[in-house]
Write a protein that holds these residues in place. Sequence first.
Motif, PDB file in Angstrom:
ATOM      1  N   THR A  72       0.831  -1.199   0.000  1.00 56.16           N
ATOM      2  CA  THR A  72       0.000   0.000   0.000  1.00 56.16           C
ATOM      3  C   THR A  72       0.866   1.249   0.000  1.00 56.16           C
ATOM      4  OG1 THR A  72      -1.727  -1.164   1.228  1.00 56.16           O
ATOM      5  CG2 THR A  72      -1.820   1.240   1.221  1.00 56.16           C
ATOM      6  N   ALA A  73       1.917   1.239   0.803  1.00 56.97           N
ATOM      7  CA  ALA A  73       2.780   2.410   0.893  1.00 56.97           C
ATOM      8  C   ALA A  73       3.411   2.742  -0.450  1.00 56.97           C
ATOM      9  CB  ALA A  73       3.856   2.178   1.946  1.00 56.97           C
ATOM     10  N   GLU A  74       3.660   1.731  -1.254  1.00 58.74           N
ATOM     11  CA  GLU A  74       4.264   1.962  -2.564  1.00 58.74           C
ATOM     12  C   GLU A  74       3.336   2.743  -3.491  1.00 58.74           C
ATOM     13  OE1 GLU A  74       5.358  -1.766  -4.166  1.00 58.74           O
ATOM     14  OE2 GLU A  74       6.603  -2.350  -2.450  1.00 58.74           O
ATOM     15  N   GLY A  75       2.038   2.612  -3.257  1.00 55.61           N
ATOM     16  CA  GLY A  75       1.088   3.272  -4.149  1.00 55.61           C
ATOM     17  C   GLY A  75       0.558   4.597  -3.650  1.00 55.61           C
ATOM     18  N   LEU A  76       0.925   5.004  -2.434  1.00 62.26           N
ATOM     19  CA  LEU A  76       0.416   6.259  -1.885  1.00 62.26           C
ATOM     20  C   LEU A  76       1.146   7.452  -2.499  1.00 62.26           C
ATOM     21  CD1 LEU A  76       0.165   5.221   1.878  1.00 62.26           C
ATOM     22  CD2 LEU A  76      -1.741   5.648   0.328  1.00 62.26           C
ATOM     23  N   HIS A  77       0.381   8.487  -2.826  1.00 63.13           N
ATOM     24  CA  HIS A  77       1.001   9.713  -3.338  1.00 63.13           C
ATOM     25  C   HIS A  77       0.026  10.876  -3.165  1.00 63.13           C
ATOM     26  CE1 HIS A  77      -1.394   9.681  -7.134  1.00 63.13           C
ATOM     27  NE2 HIS A  77      -1.368   8.372  -6.934  1.00 63.13           N
ATOM     28  N   THR A  78       0.527  12.057  -3.412  1.00 59.55           N
ATOM     29  CA  THR A  78      -0.231  13.312  -3.313  1.00 59.55           C
ATOM     30  C   THR A  78      -0.602  13.629  -1.863  1.00 59.55           C
ATOM     31  OG1 THR A  78      -1.167  12.893  -5.521  1.00 59.55           O
ATOM     32  CG2 THR A  78      -2.154  14.656  -4.203  1.00 59.55           C
ATOM     33  N   LEU A  79       0.246  14.403  -1.226  1.00 55.89           N
ATOM     34  CA  LEU A  79      -0.033  14.854   0.127  1.00 55.89           C
ATOM     35  C   LEU A  79      -1.032  15.999   0.122  1.00 55.89           C
ATOM     36  CD1 LEU A  79       3.508  14.786   1.727  1.00 55.89           C
ATOM     37  CD2 LEU A  79       1.496  13.612   2.614  1.00 55.89           C
ATOM     38  N   GLY A  80      -1.828  16.048   1.170  1.00 61.60           N
ATOM     39  CA  GLY A  80      -2.792  17.130   1.318  1.00 61.60           C
ATOM     40  C   GLY A  80      -3.361  17.103   2.712  1.00 61.60           C
ATOM     41  N   TYR A  81      -4.222  18.041   2.996  1.00 60.67           N
ATOM     42  CA  TYR A  81      -4.820  18.107   4.316  1.00 60.67           C
ATOM     43  C   TYR A  81      -6.004  17.145   4.434  1.00 60.67           C
ATOM     44  CZ  TYR A  81      -2.015  22.141   5.572  1.00 60.67           C
ATOM     45  OH  TYR A  81      -0.958  22.961   5.866  1.00 60.67           O
ATOM     46  N   SER A  82      -6.184  16.608   5.605  1.00 62.23           N
ATOM     47  CA  SER A  82      -7.341  15.760   5.875  1.00 62.23           C
ATOM     48  C   SER A  82      -8.601  16.608   5.858  1.00 62.23           C
ATOM     49  CB  SER A  82      -7.195  15.083   7.248  1.00 62.23           C
ATOM     50  OG  SER A  82      -7.139  16.062   8.273  1.00 62.23           O
ATOM     51  N   ALA A  83      -9.754  15.944   5.886  1.00 62.55           N
ATOM     52  CA  ALA A  83     -11.027  16.659   5.812  1.00 62.55           C
ATOM     53  C   ALA A  83     -11.170  17.718   6.912  1.00 62.55           C
ATOM     54  CB  ALA A  83     -12.182  15.677   5.853  1.00 62.55           C
ATOM     55  N   PRO A  84     -10.794  17.419   8.171  1.00 65.71           N
ATOM     56  CA  PRO A  84     -10.887  18.465   9.200  1.00 65.71           C
ATOM     57  C   PRO A  84      -9.843  19.560   9.040  1.00 65.71           C
ATOM     58  CG  PRO A  84     -10.934  16.262  10.166  1.00 65.71           C
ATOM     59  CD  PRO A  84     -10.502  16.109   8.748  1.00 65.71           C
ATOM     60  N   GLY A  85      -8.790  19.306   8.215  1.00 61.80           N
ATOM     61  CA  GLY A  85      -7.742  20.299   8.006  1.00 61.80           C
ATOM     62  C   GLY A  85      -6.721  20.346   9.112  1.00 61.80           C
ATOM     63  N   THR A  86      -6.654  19.320   9.947  1.00 64.23           N
ATOM     64  CA  THR A  86      -5.731  19.327  11.094  1.00 64.23           C
ATOM     65  C   THR A  86      -4.482  18.500  10.846  1.00 64.23           C
ATOM     66  OG1 THR A  86      -6.924  17.466  12.055  1.00 64.23           O
ATOM     67  CG2 THR A  86      -7.625  19.682  12.711  1.00 64.23           C
ATOM     68  N   GLU A  87      -4.472  17.702   9.766  1.00 67.85           N
ATOM     69  CA  GLU A  87      -3.341  16.816   9.536  1.00 67.85           C
ATOM     70  C   GLU A  87      -2.947  16.837   8.062  1.00 67.85           C
ATOM     71  OE1 GLU A  87      -3.925  13.035  12.030  1.00 67.85           O
ATOM     72  OE2 GLU A  87      -5.859  13.395  11.065  1.00 67.85           O
ATOM     73  N   TYR A  88      -1.712  16.437   7.821  1.00 64.55           N
ATOM     74  CA  TYR A  88      -1.229  16.247   6.467  1.00 64.55           C
ATOM     75  C   TYR A  88      -1.242  14.760   6.184  1.00 64.55           C
ATOM     76  CZ  TYR A  88       0.603  19.322   2.901  1.00 64.55           C
ATOM     77  OH  TYR A  88       0.731  20.125   1.799  1.00 64.55           O
ATOM     78  N   VAL A  89      -1.939  14.354   5.109  1.00 66.27           N
ATOM     79  CA  VAL A  89      -2.123  12.929   4.839  1.00 66.27           C
ATOM     80  C   VAL A  89      -1.959  12.672   3.360  1.00 66.27           C
ATOM     81  CG1 VAL A  89      -3.690  12.554   6.785  1.00 66.27           C
ATOM     82  CG2 VAL A  89      -4.617  13.267   4.582  1.00 66.27           C
ATOM     83  N   TYR A  90      -1.797  11.398   3.017  1.00 65.91           N
ATOM     84  CA  TYR A  90      -1.817  11.011   1.610  1.00 65.91           C
ATOM     85  C   TYR A  90      -3.271  10.915   1.147  1.00 65.91           C
ATOM     86  CZ  TYR A  90       3.169   9.946   1.480  1.00 65.91           C
ATOM     87  OH  TYR A  90       4.524  10.052   1.499  1.00 65.91           O
ATOM     88  N   LEU A  91      -3.544  11.440  -0.041  1.00 74.75           N
ATOM     89  CA  LEU A  91      -4.907  11.497  -0.561  1.00 74.75           C
ATOM     90  C   LEU A  91      -5.166  10.516  -1.686  1.00 74.75           C
ATOM     91  CD1 LEU A  91      -5.335  15.382  -0.647  1.00 74.75           C
ATOM     92  CD2 LEU A  91      -5.992  13.808   1.186  1.00 74.75           C
ATOM     93  N   HIS A  92      -4.102  10.068  -2.393  1.00 73.13           N
ATOM     94  CA  HIS A  92      -4.292   9.221  -3.566  1.00 73.13           C
ATOM     95  C   HIS A  92      -3.561   7.895  -3.405  1.00 73.13           C
ATOM     96  CE1 HIS A  92      -4.900  13.085  -6.190  1.00 73.13           C
ATOM     97  NE2 HIS A  92      -5.771  12.972  -5.198  1.00 73.13           N
ATOM     98  N   LEU A  93      -4.175   6.849  -3.979  1.00 71.77           N
ATOM     99  CA  LEU A  93      -3.561   5.527  -3.979  1.00 71.77           C
ATOM    100  C   LEU A  93      -3.658   4.956  -5.393  1.00 71.77           C
ATOM    101  CD1 LEU A  93      -2.415   2.996  -2.502  1.00 71.77           C
ATOM    102  CD2 LEU A  93      -4.790   2.248  -2.217  1.00 71.77           C
TER     103      LEU A  93
END
Length: 536
Positions: A72-93
Amino acid sequence: MAGGEQNGREGRLERPLSPSHEPPQPLAQAFPEEQPQPGPPHREDEPEADREEEESERSEDQLKGVLDGDTTAEGLHTLGYSAPGTEYVYLHLSLPGRGLSDISILSGYIHLQKMDLSSNKINVNEIEEITGLEKCHSLTQLSLSHNRLTAIRGLENLPIRILNLSFNQIEKVNGLKSVKALRKVDLSSNKINSLQGLEEHNLLEVINLEDNQVAELSELKWIEDLPLLRVLNLLKNPLQEQEGYWLSAIFMLLQVTELDLKKVSVEEKVAAVNKEDPPPEVVAAEDHRRQVFYNSKQPQRVLDSTLPGADESYPMLVLLGPLAGGKRQLSLKICREFKNFFRFGPCHTTRTAYFGEVNRLDYYFISQGEFDEMEKAGKFLATYKYSGHRYGLGRDTVESIAREGLAACIHLEIEGVHSLKNTHFKPRYVLLVPKDKGKYEEHLRRTGLFSRPEIEEAVSRVDMYLQINQDSPGYLDAVINTDELDEAFTELALLVKTYLGLEQPESPDNIQGTKSRAGEVAGNYWFYQQNIPTCC
């Protein structure tokens, strides 16, 4: 990397990022909360045997098609904010062509917005059911094309806007009923034979159903009310082989601007409406064209209805109104009351006689074959269709009455009026309509002649008749209420006397022009050339 609680605080950033904060660098040292890490770190003191065993288990899982955290980690890309806007997360797989059969681990990746699990390289996924996405409540775009899906399950209530399920083995789309956010859906190259499940998707704009097994045009009923639908692809479906498919499909989906990869023009939409459900004026014009064409092929002669002069209109009284609304009784009574002026002219019809009706007195009851033969022989002035049956006003009927020096009195439905108005005749049209619909409905029931659908249709046409009279002033000459037939006859008789010049109208100021001889009937003048006030 939108992840699971199993990671605890191990992957959490030390403090929340502000909207202007730059992405943490390097990624391996700062994973957002609840995001699986790309892989377990190797400690220097970890025994070599344990590492080999762990790698062996991972390899075995991969051979089974089970998606693990490292893959799964190999396919994660595109960082962005989570829905609440409190964290930085991967958005695309993106994990195409991995031979996956178990993606249940993705249930922990709750922040993912886009997933591509299709096979757009070499391998073909082997997912038979969609599992593991139930908690991905931020997922707006999903591709599961080139898999082995046989049904759509596991997407309930997800906010997916763009969905690609092409090249699977799906037979029904019922599993999409609760995916109400859909804008675009690709279901091409499946085994779908019904569109049930796509209804009530009021945001849906694009549907691709190419290369499926939809065989009936009636299936389009499930999507005909989608207000935003603009693009539909039904190429390589059996229903395309049906005669008239193109215009029929356009008619059912007038909101569509592109069908089967072709732009739908305004002219094609007009043609579709005129073919499938033409306006009354179009039907009447086509009927008139057809009757003139058939009649032109017959030997021509001087018509009695054109005498004494071709510039004068033959006198004719047309009573129209809804089914069993009084026009039959009143037309026969008028002909008896004014027998020196009128004779009743029965129409031909393909329906069977109701109880109490007499052949050649009420109608000429004939078969469909006989009706068609008469039409092709140019025997009708006008024809129309009502309640599944054909009706026609015969040329010989009118001419035989004219030959006796009398005016014709006939009764028609509004469809017949539309057709007759295209001819050279200039009748007086009197609408006989019941105003009390409850009483009228009860009257139809008491006769025992009509089915429930026929009664419902007849009652609904009361408003239609009144609306036509209201929307088109002058189209009809008078309106008489038939709730009480005796009162209606009194009003109609007075109106006819006025038409014939036997009695001056109550409001002479309404007369436009003077009395003219439109045709002499039994030594009396015919109608005033005037606009008669509406009688109610």
